[in-house]
Design an enzyme around this catalytic site. Structure first.
Site, PDB file in Angstrom:
ATOM      1  N   SER A   1       0.865  -1.190   0.000  1.00  0.00           N
ATOM      2  CA  SER A   1       0.000   0.000   0.000  1.00  0.00           C
ATOM      3  C   SER A   1       0.893   1.228   0.000  1.00  0.00           C
ATOM      4  CB  SER A   1      -0.881   0.010   1.254  1.00  0.00           C
ATOM      5  OG  SER A   1      -1.658   1.188   1.310  1.00  0.00           O
TER       6      SER A   1
ATOM      7  N   TYR B   1      -1.858  -1.032  10.592  1.00  0.00           N
ATOM      8  CA  TYR B   1      -1.932  -1.387   9.165  1.00  0.00           C
ATOM      9  C   TYR B   1      -0.684  -0.891   8.417  1.00  0.00           C
ATOM     10  CZ  TYR B   1      -3.625  -1.229   4.323  1.00  0.00           C
ATOM     11  OH  TYR B   1      -3.751  -1.391   2.978  1.00  0.00           O
TER      12      TYR B   1
HETATM   13  P1  NAP Z   1     -11.297  -6.388   0.806  1.00  0.00           P
HETATM   14  O1  NAP Z   1     -12.197  -5.884  -0.258  1.00  0.00           O
HETATM   15  O2  NAP Z   1     -11.711  -6.242   2.226  1.00  0.00           O
HETATM   16  O3  NAP Z   1     -10.968  -7.928   0.514  1.00  0.00           O
HETATM   17  C1  NAP Z   1     -10.129  -8.629   1.381  1.00  0.00           C
HETATM   18  C2  NAP Z   1      -9.963 -10.040   0.873  1.00  0.00           C
HETATM   19  O4  NAP Z   1      -9.029 -10.714   1.718  1.00  0.00           O
HETATM   20  C3  NAP Z   1     -11.244 -10.842   0.900  1.00  0.00           C
HETATM   21  O5  NAP Z   1     -11.261 -11.738  -0.187  1.00  0.00           O
HETATM   22  C4  NAP Z   1     -11.148 -11.618   2.215  1.00  0.00           C
HETATM   23  O6  NAP Z   1     -11.926 -12.801   2.153  1.00  0.00           O
HETATM   24  C5  NAP Z   1      -9.649 -11.909   2.241  1.00  0.00           C
HETATM   25  N1  NAP Z   1      -9.081 -12.145   3.564  1.00  0.00           N
HETATM   26  C6  NAP Z   1      -9.092 -11.336   4.660  1.00  0.00           C
HETATM   27  N2  NAP Z   1      -8.501 -11.942   5.700  1.00  0.00           N
HETATM   28  C7  NAP Z   1      -8.100 -13.159   5.261  1.00  0.00           C
HETATM   29  C8  NAP Z   1      -7.436 -14.262   5.868  1.00  0.00           C
HETATM   30  N3  NAP Z   1      -7.064 -14.249   7.156  1.00  0.00           N
HETATM   31  N4  NAP Z   1      -7.181 -15.352   5.112  1.00  0.00           N
HETATM   32  C9  NAP Z   1      -7.551 -15.396   3.810  1.00  0.00           C
HETATM   33  N5  NAP Z   1      -8.183 -14.401   3.182  1.00  0.00           N
HETATM   34  C10 NAP Z   1      -8.454 -13.294   3.908  1.00  0.00           C
HETATM   35  O7  NAP Z   1      -9.841  -5.687   0.725  1.00  0.00           O
HETATM   36  P2  NAP Z   1      -9.144  -4.883  -0.460  1.00  0.00           P
HETATM   37  O8  NAP Z   1      -9.441  -3.440  -0.291  1.00  0.00           O
HETATM   38  O9  NAP Z   1      -9.399  -5.529  -1.756  1.00  0.00           O
HETATM   39  O10 NAP Z   1      -7.598  -5.089  -0.058  1.00  0.00           O
HETATM   40  C11 NAP Z   1      -6.839  -6.147  -0.591  1.00  0.00           C
HETATM   41  C12 NAP Z   1      -5.367  -5.822  -0.384  1.00  0.00           C
HETATM   42  O11 NAP Z   1      -5.085  -4.562  -0.977  1.00  0.00           O
HETATM   43  C13 NAP Z   1      -4.975  -5.699   1.087  1.00  0.00           C
HETATM   44  O12 NAP Z   1      -3.707  -6.271   1.288  1.00  0.00           O
HETATM   45  C14 NAP Z   1      -4.927  -4.202   1.315  1.00  0.00           C
HETATM   46  O13 NAP Z   1      -4.022  -3.849   2.328  1.00  0.00           O
HETATM   47  C15 NAP Z   1      -4.446  -3.708  -0.039  1.00  0.00           C
HETATM   48  N6  NAP Z   1      -4.794  -2.311  -0.335  1.00  0.00           N
HETATM   49  C16 NAP Z   1      -6.086  -1.928  -0.549  1.00  0.00           C
HETATM   50  C17 NAP Z   1      -6.357  -0.594  -0.891  1.00  0.00           C
HETATM   51  C18 NAP Z   1      -7.741  -0.118  -1.224  1.00  0.00           C
HETATM   52  O14 NAP Z   1      -7.920   1.081  -1.525  1.00  0.00           O
HETATM   53  N7  NAP Z   1      -8.748  -0.975  -1.234  1.00  0.00           N
HETATM   54  C19 NAP Z   1      -5.309   0.344  -0.948  1.00  0.00           C
HETATM   55  C20 NAP Z   1      -4.021  -0.087  -0.682  1.00  0.00           C
HETATM   56  C21 NAP Z   1      -3.768  -1.425  -0.399  1.00  0.00           C
HETATM   57  P3  NAP Z   1     -12.475 -13.542   3.488  1.00  0.00           P
HETATM   58  O15 NAP Z   1     -12.964 -12.465   4.422  1.00  0.00           O
HETATM   59  O16 NAP Z   1     -13.541 -14.477   3.012  1.00  0.00           O
HETATM   60  O17 NAP Z   1     -11.300 -14.273   4.041  1.00  0.00           O
END
Ligand code: NAP
Length: 260
Positions: A144, A158
């Site tokens: 991130s 985080y």
């Molecule tokens: P999200 O929409 O909340 O999706 C999270 C995903 O991770 C879901 O598929 C969830 O499925 C899975 N997950 C969570 N805990 C888990 C565990 N213990 N074991 C296996 N799977 C797990 O999140 P997102 O925004 O797409 O973020 C994804 C990645 O991008 C993260 O690493 C985040 O830090 C990074 N990121 C996101 C943003 C943003 O703007 N969205 C910006 C920078 C970085 P289950 O709950 O079914 O396990």
């Protein structure tokens, strides 16, 4: 053509049942990969994999928790059995509950570390034996901008994990270089996911106003960056990061944005 080398590759994407991971999975599948869609909730992972197979592409779902090594080992085995090996691991699963230090319990801190940082290590550890067999193994970590570059109140735990992933990467890439495995990281800015969209139009407009390119990112923007790192063309790139944020980290003040 860039990305053509992905055809037929076995790709694991953790956290692919929604959000960025789902976008990464879709981009790889569209380029001919066989994608293992991983999340804890099997029904959600099956729905996401079903959307991909519904497009005539190859994907299957697997339920696993990245905080548990046996789950990660079972995940790697499933990819090998279903898709013939593991060529690419996208270590993407993450969580980001917002809480300030004064309200944060040690347990809340630990949970975020266990998922985002230890989870990255465990996914990599479990996949290394199969990535070695691939001959051109690729690991792409979703970090991130928050932590390595920027700060945001409520995300100290985080931010620490997202910076920690990069520290992990810089030694992992050296240890794995002799096996032809590269390790790189994508650093997203603000990307529109189901969770973010739920916060409403006004919130999203406010966030987009802080981005020089004027819009928030799409999950596939991150998917394309991951695809590049995984491609044969990126074979000589390891231990590197790619910020995908529409220029968000660049303005040095509000004034700089208002003068654009
Ligand atoms: P999200 O929409 O909340 O999706 C999270 C995903 O991770 C879901 O598929 C969830 O499925 C899975 N997950 C969570 N805990 C888990 C565990 N213990 N074991 C296996 N799977 C797990 O999140 P997102 O925004 O797409 O973020 C994804 C990645 O991008 C993260 O690493 C985040 O830090 C990074 N990121 C996101 C943003 C943003 O703007 N969205 C910006 C920078 C970085 P289950 O709950 O079914 O396990």
């Amino acid at each position: 053509m860039l990305g053509e080398s992905i055809k037929g590759k076995s790709v694991i994407v953790t956290g692919a049942s929604k959000g960025i991971g789902k976008g990464i999975a879709r981009v790889f599948a569209r380029h001919g990969a066989k994608v293992l869609v991983v999340g804890r909730n099997l029904a959600a992972a099956e729905a996401a994999a079903g959307e991909i197979t519904g497009m005539g592409l190859v994907a299957s779902a697997f339920s696993a928790d990245v905080t548990r090594l046996p789950d990660m080992e079972a995940m790697a085995t499933a990819a090998a059995e279903r898709h013939g090996g593991v060529d690419v691991l996208c270590a993407n699963a993450g969580m980001f509950p917002q809480m300030k230090i004064e309200e944060m319990s040690p347990e809340a801190w630990d949970e975020v570390q266990a998922t985002n940082l230890k989870g990255t290590f465990l996914a990599v550890k479990a996949c290394v034996p199969l990535l070695r067999k691939s001959g051109e193994g690729r690991i792409v970590i979703t970090s991130s901008i928050t932590g390595p570059v920027t700060g945001f109140p409520g995300w100290s735990h985080y931010g620490a994990t997202k910076a920690g992933q990069l520290g992990f990467m810089r030694t992992a890439c050296m240890e794995l270089a002799k096996f032809g495995i590269t390790v790189n990281a994508v650093m997203p800015g603000n990307v529109v996911t189901e969770g973010l969209a739920g916060l409403g139009e006004d919130y999203m407009k406010g966030m987009a106003a802080a981005v020089p390119l004027g819009t928030l990112g799409d999950v596939e923007d991150i998917g394309h960056a991951a695809l590049f790192f995984a491609s044969r063309e990126a074979r000589y790139i390891t231990g590197q990061t790619l910020i995908v944020d529409g220029g968000q980290i660049l303005p040095e003040s509000q004034d700089a944005l208002s003068q654009m």
